[in-house]
Design an enzyme around this catalytic site. Structure first.
Site, PDB file in Angstrom:
ATOM      1  N   TYR A   1     -11.724  -4.585   6.503  1.00 22.06           N
ATOM      2  CA  TYR A   1     -10.427  -4.267   7.119  1.00 22.06           C
ATOM      3  C   TYR A   1     -10.577  -3.177   8.174  1.00 22.06           C
ATOM      4  CZ  TYR A   1      -5.796  -2.372   7.842  1.00 22.06           C
ATOM      5  OH  TYR A   1      -4.659  -1.907   8.450  1.00 22.06           O
ATOM      6  N   HIS A   2     -11.209  -2.083   7.781  1.00 25.88           N
ATOM      7  CA  HIS A   2     -11.297  -0.945   8.700  1.00 25.88           C
ATOM      8  C   HIS A   2     -12.283  -1.188   9.827  1.00 25.88           C
ATOM      9  CE1 HIS A   2      -9.413   0.943   5.136  1.00 25.88           C
ATOM     10  NE2 HIS A   2      -8.705   1.520   6.073  1.00 25.88           N
TER      11      HIS A   2
ATOM     12  N   LYS B   1     -11.187  16.665  16.434  1.00 22.37           N
ATOM     13  CA  LYS B   1     -10.391  16.074  15.358  1.00 22.37           C
ATOM     14  C   LYS B   1     -10.244  17.112  14.243  1.00 22.37           C
ATOM     15  CE  LYS B   1     -10.119  11.977  13.954  1.00 22.37           C
ATOM     16  NZ  LYS B   1      -8.705  11.858  14.402  1.00 22.37           N
TER      17      LYS B   1
ATOM     18  N   TYR C   1       0.873  -1.178   0.000  1.00 22.18           N
ATOM     19  CA  TYR C   1       0.000   0.000   0.000  1.00 22.18           C
ATOM     20  C   TYR C   1       0.905   1.221   0.000  1.00 22.18           C
ATOM     21  CZ  TYR C   1      -3.794   3.087   1.643  1.00 22.18           C
ATOM     22  OH  TYR C   1      -4.735   4.075   1.776  1.00 22.18           O
TER      23      TYR C   1
ATOM     24  N   ASP D   1      -8.417  13.946   8.897  1.00 18.79           N
ATOM     25  CA  ASP D   1      -8.222  12.592   9.426  1.00 18.79           C
ATOM     26  C   ASP D   1      -9.537  12.044   9.963  1.00 18.79           C
ATOM     27  OD1 ASP D   1      -7.277  10.263  10.691  1.00 18.79           O
ATOM     28  OD2 ASP D   1      -6.785  11.384  12.514  1.00 18.79           O
TER      29      ASP D   1
ATOM     30  N   HIS E   1      -9.874   8.772  11.061  1.00  9.83           N
ATOM     31  CA  HIS E   1      -9.676   7.638  11.959  1.00  9.83           C
ATOM     32  C   HIS E   1     -10.003   8.100  13.384  1.00  9.83           C
ATOM     33  CE1 HIS E   1      -7.325   6.251   8.477  1.00  9.83           C
ATOM     34  NE2 HIS E   1      -7.645   5.048   8.895  1.00  9.83           N
TER      35      HIS E   1
END
Length: 655
Positions: free
Chosen positions: A165-166, A528, A11, A532, A534
């Protein structure tokens, strides 16, 4: 007969298109067999590099792609008709695919020969990664448009990678990963079917092009069984729910990146073993083996990996595929009663969870009701509490913590750092691009794009025309924002069940003492800034602060520095906590500190969390930050106690 190896990927993508192109060509020369493109956050969220929200974010977690010129440079010298390219892109998937097709057309490539994947899984963005733009309904429409266009025009392309995945990175259990990913796939296929644009005979082709992108953690027997359960459940769903008769179209085709959540800042060399064990989970069982694998680098908990670090992960795959006898045998787990029993348990629990989601009206309804997000926040809280208590052992973190200094992580060159001038140069190229294009043709293409969005035409043909006339990423997204609007997903924090962890009573007592001293309850703003998305860390801090008795202000992701400072002013907070994992912490924090001073809030302490190298930690503290927390600070109650102490000290100083 010996099996062919899976596709080897890393990646990759950073700074600008030219540097990323050089990295791709180097990796291909080292034996990588497919590309996996990482885009920067402005590109992922539909902003040009000169937008205010892009400040500090350009080229940090991936490559900046603002227009066809950037895409052309990114793949210069790489024949797209012969390449298998995976693009981790979601809200703007239709646009990046349009740019890719336009670049391929310039190369003279046959569109029907193009192979690769657009992730294009918007549901998990609302749950975990945060790069959504539009509300769920129009987002699902865009996903549907990409699927229908590629099925007809790019038959070798995977238009959607249902991405669990996330979900695991956000704390999902194996059962949640199975159920939430399959619920997403069902929602997408139901959307395509309901559109009535594909006849029953051709629907099997649509199903056959849906792929998955999964995660694999360290409980590798469980993870291996999860993959076998995925394959069996997908076969059952596609046969029973959609009537697909061709077994090949029912195959569970998946790529994988193994778990990054479990990589540690402490004793980071141990991450090499973790990555290997996780890789075995998705390669050992022939019936459930990944079609493509990309591995994180050992030092991703420290910062961006260097080319050598990525090479090390690539070599692991090559040793496994070419030096062992893994590919020489049939499935070595067939006939195992232990494996069969675990697979059956996972399937039973996943089906029960799928039934709950279905009863709510499906995955989109479960997103809008915050059900899935809340469950992920709870699962992640339970995971962190188990680590805090020592019930879940993490070597080098909560057990066997004595260590020799790591020569691998020594020095300032242990990670890749994106130069400051990358953003300035990208903005200059963007300005020159806008000035050099045919402005009238670009405006006309944008008008047609808006019209297509409004009248329900497939979004791909006008998007490709936009790409070829020089429209930029920000302009494409702005046009669709005008039609579809924007969206802020539920945070899942308010309804998350409490999981207090060891020693929270002592923290609560301190919160009460300091609150009495202040004359009102400690008020903590968790923010935040930047792009981003996440949000796992911010969510867990917000939940634990709430459980400790603080009043918490948390408004989710993607806030400008001005919005955060305004919230601090209006809410009258005692402390501001900033969470940034994109590498943009220095410019964003400095901006917020300056704005806090201008607003007369210089007495309100700021704490910062993220993947922050030691030299940047020193910079932040010299700028006025009270404390910095990185992945090695896993004990949330200690962080809470520290924040209360900082508030108390500030109050005493003010008095």
């Amino acid at each position: 007969m010996k099996d062919k190896p899976w596709i080897f990927r890393t990646y990759a993508g950073h700074s600008n298109a030219a540097e990323s192109n050089a990295l791709y060509r180097t990796n291909l020369a080292k034996g990588q067999t497919g590309l996996s493109v990482a885009f920067d956050l402005p590109t992922q969220t539909g902003y040009d590099s000169d937008h205010v929200l892009a400040n500090g974010e350009v080229g940090k977690v991936g490559v900046a792609i603002s227009h066809l010129g950037d895409m052309r440079t990114l793949f210069d010298g790489i024949p797209l008709a012969e390449m298998n390219t995976s693009m981790t892109i979601n809200a703007t998937a239709a646009w990046l695919l349009a740019l890719y097709i336009a670049a391929a057309d310039e190369q003279g490539a046959d569109r029907r020969a193009l192979q690769g994947t657009t992730q294009n899984d918007i549901i998990k963005e609302y749950l975990s990664r945060g790069t959504y733009v539009f509300p769920p309904a129009p987002s699902m429409r865009l996903t549907k448009d990409v699927i229908l266009f590629t099925t007809a025009a790019l038959p070798k392309w995977n238009p959607m990678n249902v991405c669990s995945y996330h979900l695991q990175e956000a704390g999902a259990t194996p059962v949640q990963e199975l159920a939430f990913a399959l619920a997403t796939a069902i929602a997408v296929l139901d959307t395509v079917k309901a559109a009535g644009e594909v006849d029953a005979h051709a629907f099997g082709n649509v199903v056959g092009r849906i792929s998955f992108f999964v995660n694999a953690g360290l409980k590798f027997i469980t993870e291996l069984c999860k993959m076998r359960a995925f394959a069996e459940l997908w076969d059952e769903i596609t046969a029973e729910r959609y009537g697909v008769s061709d077994p090949k179209q029912r195959l569970f085709r998946y790529g994988v990146q193994v778990n990054s959540l479990g990589l540690t800042e402490q004793q980071p060399e141990n991450n090499v073993y973790r990555i290997l064990l996780e890789t075995l989970a998705v390669t050992l069982s022939k019936r459930a083996r990944a079609r493509a694998v990309q591995l994180p680098a050992w030092n991703e908990a420290l910062g961006l990996p260097r080319p050598w670090d990525q090479q090390w992960s690539l070599r692991l795959q090559q040793v496994l595929a070419y030096e062992t006898d893994l590919l020489d045998h049939g499935d070595i787990f067939d006939g195992s009663t232990a494996i069969a029993a675990k697979v059956a348990d996972l399937k039973r629990e996943a089906k029960a969870e799928l039934a709950r989601i279905d009863a709510m009206g499906g995955a989109v309804a479960a997103v809008e009701a915050s059900y899935m997000k809340q469950k992920l926040v709870e699962s992640n809280a339970q995971r962190l509490e188990a680590i805090e208590r020592g019930e879940q052992v993490v070597v080098g973190v909560n057990k066997f913590v004595g260590t020799e200094p790591s020569p691998l992580a020594a020095g300032t060159e242990a990670i890749l750092k994106v130069a400051k001038e990358v953003e300035t140069e990208q903005v200059a190229r963007l300005k020159a691009w806008r000035e050099s294009r045919d402005a009238r043709a670009a405006a006309s293409a944008l008008d047609d794009l808006r019209a297509a969005a409004q009248d329900g035409r497939n979004i791909m043909p006008p998007s490709i025309e936009c790409a070829k006339t020089g429209v930029t990423t920000g302009e494409w997204s702005a046009a669709l924002r005008e039609v579809f609007g924007e969206y802020r997903a539920p945070t899942g924090v308010a309804g998350a069940a409490a999981h207090p962890g060891e020693g929270l009573d002592r923290v609560r007592a301190e919160v009460e003492r300091v609150s009495r001293k202040l004359g009102r309850r400690i008020k903590f703003l968790v923010g935040k800034p930047g792009l981003d998305g996440h949000s796992n860390g911010a969510e867990q801090i917000a939940v634990r602060a709430r459980d400790a008795g603080m009043e918490v202000v948390y408004e989710g992701i993607r806030l400008t520095p001005a919005e955060i400072v305004n919230a601090a002013l209006e809410e009258g907070v005692h402390v501001v906590g900033l969470s940034i994992l994109s590498g943009s912490h220095v410019p964003l924090v400095k901006d917020i500190v300056a704005r806090m001073r201008e607003a007369g809030l210089d007495d309100v302490p700021i704490v910062v969390g993220g993947i922050i190298p030691p030299e940047d930690e020193r910079l932040l503290k010299s700028a006025g930050v009270a404390a910095v927390y990185t992945p090695k600070h896993f004990e949330l109650n200690r962080i809470m106690a520290d924040i209360v102490r900082i508030v108390d000290a500030g109050a005493a100083k003010a008095a």
